[in-house]
Design a protein around this motif. Structure first.
Motif, PDB file in Angstrom:
ATOM      1  N   THR A  80      34.479  43.159  42.242  1.00  0.00           N
ATOM      2  CA  THR A  80      33.092  43.528  42.318  1.00  0.00           C
ATOM      3  C   THR A  80      32.305  42.987  41.049  1.00  0.00           C
ATOM      4  OG1 THR A  80      33.967  45.310  43.030  1.00  0.00           O
ATOM      5  CG2 THR A  80      31.865  45.345  42.933  1.00  0.00           C
TER       6      THR A  80
ATOM      7  N   GLN B  87      32.111  39.206  40.888  1.00  0.00           N
ATOM      8  CA  GLN B  87      31.406  38.736  42.124  1.00  0.00           C
ATOM      9  C   GLN B  87      29.921  38.849  41.608  1.00  0.00           C
ATOM     10  OE1 GLN B  87      32.455  40.660  45.554  1.00  0.00           O
ATOM     11  NE2 GLN B  87      31.390  39.275  46.912  1.00  0.00           N
ATOM     12  N   SER B  88      29.465  39.972  41.253  1.00  0.00           N
ATOM     13  CA  SER B  88      28.012  40.052  41.066  1.00  0.00           C
ATOM     14  C   SER B  88      27.673  39.160  39.818  1.00  0.00           C
ATOM     15  CB  SER B  88      27.603  41.393  40.988  1.00  0.00           C
ATOM     16  OG  SER B  88      28.609  42.262  40.219  1.00  0.00           O
TER      17      SER B  88
ATOM     18  N   GLU C   6      27.232  35.773  41.162  1.00  0.00           N
ATOM     19  CA  GLU C   6      25.751  35.802  41.811  1.00  0.00           C
ATOM     20  C   GLU C   6      24.598  35.626  40.818  1.00  0.00           C
ATOM     21  OE1 GLU C   6      25.916  39.380  44.186  1.00  0.00           O
ATOM     22  OE2 GLU C   6      27.613  38.370  45.621  1.00  0.00           O
TER      23      GLU C   6
END
Ligand code: SF4
Ligand code: SF4
Lengths: 409, 377
Positions: B367, B370-371, B374
């Motif tokens: 997580t 991933q962020s 992004e």
């Protein structure tokens, strides 16, 4: 007629003076060093550079129950909760620069000796970087052999000479070798009296309540090279000697039932609590590994001896030495038990503890327990767990007494 | 399969199977092997003694044997090493060199003497004052001491000329690795983060000469191929001790990241400094250690690591730095706040992930990576 001061009064005064002098020196524009606790302070003392000791200061902050706010600050800067809590306290103090417990001036020089751990290299590097001040590192190699090798002595001695040159460069002053000889002499003398006094606790009952070692330690760290420091330990020795001769034990209101050693650093935020738990069961902590840690003795003007002495403290020695050291303590102090502090802060002390405990027990039969704690992080200690461990120790010591004591007797 | 691809899979395979690879290398060369603890060991001397230096950087083993010696808050690498030693998995080694870079390692030396006496432990200390003459002299003396031990174990005298030759080979290995590492940005599909890691890792389990030749060959083969399209990838620099568990590298790839360079103790710190060409072999080894900076395990008064990362970011046109923090590794933990501050000051995005070598779930890290990815987009 003026009343003669007790060593306890003198201790308080000297500590106050130690901190006041440092602040005063700084205010007058004189250089101040931050130093590790077992560093060749002789060089600084000779140069007239006032040294303060972050470990002691952090301990004082811990003992006055102020550590948490500093720890929070450091963790906020990205310091891991897993690193030495002295470092977390001190690196925050560097920013905050204010604590009710005691204040120290910021350093102009970093003086670091990794005979206590390699952690201090990293910690002090960061101070030097953040404050942009020079750093002098002494690197006594870890002694994986039983004795300190000549190769190590040669390297340490050369570092002392190198440090002298750097101090001359930094201060623009010449190093005074006559004064150095004098300081070397005083420092060794102070160490001798520190140990001599603490050895009086071998008497049964011990005239010393060992928690006092934790207090007097501040002076053996901070003022080892001064006449005042020397006088303090002589006085302390004489007081203990007198008590010993009178057969006086550690407490006015209690009897010494068990004699134990404390392995590792105190839990400063819980100093009183841990003391009370022990006293409740009649346990006197008669000694720790501290008396030997500051037994830094060498002949005047003997740089090889000095180099050797600064590599001789037990945390820088191999496991066989550490074990023999404790076995000797068990016998000399006629211990009933050992309390091992598994100190979340100090990996160097911890990661040999299990094996040392086994070896010491096998050789002496002394009872022991390990408890989890931390020297200054209040979150890493539970008083209830501590007391449970101490109860277990009491049971073991009792059982052994019934069976006729430890093997050494 | 192209020649490049088959070399890649051969090397990655070797990196994935430490013990098999070592046994294979021993078989092929007829050499004995000597275990090398982190961070740096005098591999050149082992090689000159005609033995194979092999890396001991933990592993996937979990168990409770090591609990006899170590508290729970010991780094996972040393727990794994100790567990494996107690299981007898290192018994094929002729000796093990244990260095004292951190407080944990000092204790390892002591515990292992008792726990695994059959392993012929050679303790060693690298001086921290490595730039001053006294430190250099000390290191030379340490090398000589270790050399003597190795001679005892191998039953063979090591000549000065052999050391020179070995240092030359290591120079060649280090240059080759620098070149290889720089190629990754052009071949992000063939050299995905994990593949890159496994290829570097294989160096610890193969004969250095054979390994270097293979990587040379791979570089040549890659140069014959067109560059891959790297458009839209996020260029990452890894910092820290080691990027394991390597599942985190797959997560990076899944999130469009490519590792263009690293400052890992297990990775580029092994090869980014080349020995100068002065004096005899030992002297070149000593000077190389004196030159190496920006490493958490070597005293650095000026603390140049963050500045070095900033330079690397420029050189590789990287988008971000990911700090792989091995939990309980305090030398690295101390460096992080300074790195964080300086990277922030330079406007370089960074992500701090705390890892343990044998962690069973990577979901939380997934997580976070991933962020972060992004955010970089
Ligand atoms: S508590 Fe341990 S780690 Fe911290 S400074 Fe002292 S010796 Fe070093
Ligand atoms: S603390 Fe860090 S350097 Fe030390 S043994 Fe563990 S992983 Fe290695």
């Amino acid at each position: 007629m003026e009343h003669q001061k007790t060593s306890k009064q003198l201790l308080g005064e000297l500590l106050d003076k130690h901190y006041a002098d440092a602040l005063h020196a700084k205010a007058e524009g004189k250089p101040v060093a931050w130093s590790t606790s077992i560093a060749p302070q002789e060089l600084l003392e000779t140069m007239g550079i006032h040294a303060v000791y972050p470990e002691n200061h952090a301990a004082a902050i811990g003992a006055r129950k102020h550590a948490q706010e500093f720890i929070n600050h450091s963790e906020g800067k990205g310091y891991s909760v897993d690193i030495c809590s002295y470092a977390r306290v001190n690196l925050a103090y560097m920013d905050i620069q204010q604590c009710e417990a005691a204040n120290i001036p910021l350093p102009d020089l970093i003086f670091c000796c990794n005979n206590i751990c390699n952690t201090v290299i990293k910690w002090y590097e960061n101070i030097a970087k953040e404050l942009n001040v020079p750093m002098i590192l002494f690197d006594p190699p870890f002694n994986h052999e039983y004795e300190i090798s000549d190769q190590n002595v040669k390297y340490i001695k050369a570092q002392i000479l190198h440090a002298i040159t750097r101090l001359e460069e930094i201060t623009g002053q010449k190093f005074d070798y006559d004064r150095f000889r004098e300081v070397m002499k005083i420092s060794s003398e102070t160490s001798r009296w520190w140990k001599k006094a603490s050895l009086l606790a071998c008497a049964k009952p011990s005239p010393l309540n060992g928690f006092e070692l934790f207090n007097y330690m501040a002076i053996i760290v901070c003022m080892r090279g001064t006449k005042e420091g020397l006088e303090l330990f002589k006085l302390w020795h004489d007081e203990l000697q007198e008590k010993k001769e009178k057969g006086v034990g550690p407490w006015k209101d209690g009897e010494e039932k068990y004699r134990v050693m404390w392995d590792g650093i105190a839990c400063w935020p819980y100093l009183g609590d841990t003391y009370k738990v022990l006293k409740k069961y009649g346990i006197n902590m008669v000694t720790s590994t501290y008396p030997d840690s500051w037994y830094i003795v060498y002949d005047e003007n003997d740089l090889d001896g000095m180099a050797r002495a600064y590599s001789s403290n037990y945390v820088n020695r191999n496991l066989a030495f550490g074990t023999d050291n404790i076995i000797g303590i068990v016998k000399d102090f006629q211990l009933d038990g050992i309390i091992y502090h598994s100190n979340r802060s100090c990996k160097l002390m911890d990661f040999r503890q299990f094996e040392v405990q086994r070896k010491v027990e096998a050789s002496t039969g002394v009872s022991s327990v390990i408890f989890d704690g931390d020297q200054t992080d209040p979150r890493a200690f539970s008083l209830a767990q501590f007391e449970t461990r101490i109860q277990a120790l009491v049971e073991m010591m009792e059982a052994k007494k019934r069976m006729g004591g430890a093997f050494y007797e | 399969m192209s020649k490049a691809m088959s070399l890649i899979s051969e090397l990655a395979y070797a990196g994935q199977r430490p013990k098999d690879s070592i046994l294979k290398a021993m078989n092929e060369t007829g050499k004995k092997s000597v275990g090398c603890f982190p961070i740096y060991t005098p591999e050149e001397l082992i090689y000159a003694a005609e033995m194979l230096p092999v890396g001991m950087w933990g592993g996937q083993t979990v168990g409770t044997l090591a609990d006899r010696y170590l508290q729970g808050f010991c780094c996972s690498i040393m727990k794994a090493n100790t567990e494996q030693a107690l299981l007898g998995q290192y018994d094929f080694l002729s000796a093990v060199i244990v260095t004292a870079y951190c407080d944990t390692l000092k204790c390892m030396i002591e515990n292992w003497k008792i726990a695994s006496p059959q392993l012929n432990l050679i303790p060693m200390v690298y001086p921290q004052n490595r730039k001053i003459p006294a430190g250099k002299e000390y290191l030379r003396d340490e090398f000589l001491r270790v050399k003597k031990e190795l001679e005892r174990i191998s039953g063979k005298k090591i000549t000065d000329q052999e050391i020179q030759k070995s240092v030359d080979l290591y120079d060649e290995y280090r240059r080759t690795m620098q070149e290889f590492s720089d190629l990754v940005k052009d071949y992000p599909d063939m050299l995905k983060a994990k593949t890159r890691h496994l290829i570097l890792k294989a160096s610890y389990f193969m004969d250095k000469r054979i390994y270097t030749e293979k990587v040379r060959e791979l570089i040549l083969e890659l140069s014959k191929l067109p560059r891959e399209n790297a458009f839209g990838r996020k260029k990452i620099i890894l910092s820290g001790l080691i990027a394991e568990p390597d599942g985190i590298l797959d997560i990076m790839t899944e999130n469009g990241m490519v590792v263009v360079a690293d400052d890992l103790a297990h990775g580029a710190r092994q090869f980014r400094t080349i020995a100068p060409d002065t004096g005899d072999g030992l002297n070149r080894m000593v000077e190389r250690v004196a030159m190496q900076d920006g490493c958490a395990f070597l005293y650095d008064e000026k603390k140049t690591r963050a500045a070095m990362l900033i330079q690397m970011k420029e050189k590789y046109q990287a988008d971000a730095v990911i700090v792989c923090q091995m939990k309980f590794c305090d030398p690295e933990e101390f460096d992080y706040p300074i790195i964080k501050k300086e990277l922030e000051g330079a406007g370089i995005p960074s992500l701090y992930i705390e890892i343990e070598q044998q962690m069973d779930s990577l979901e939380q890290l997934r997580t976070r990576i991933q962020s972060f990815s992004e955010m970089l987009a």
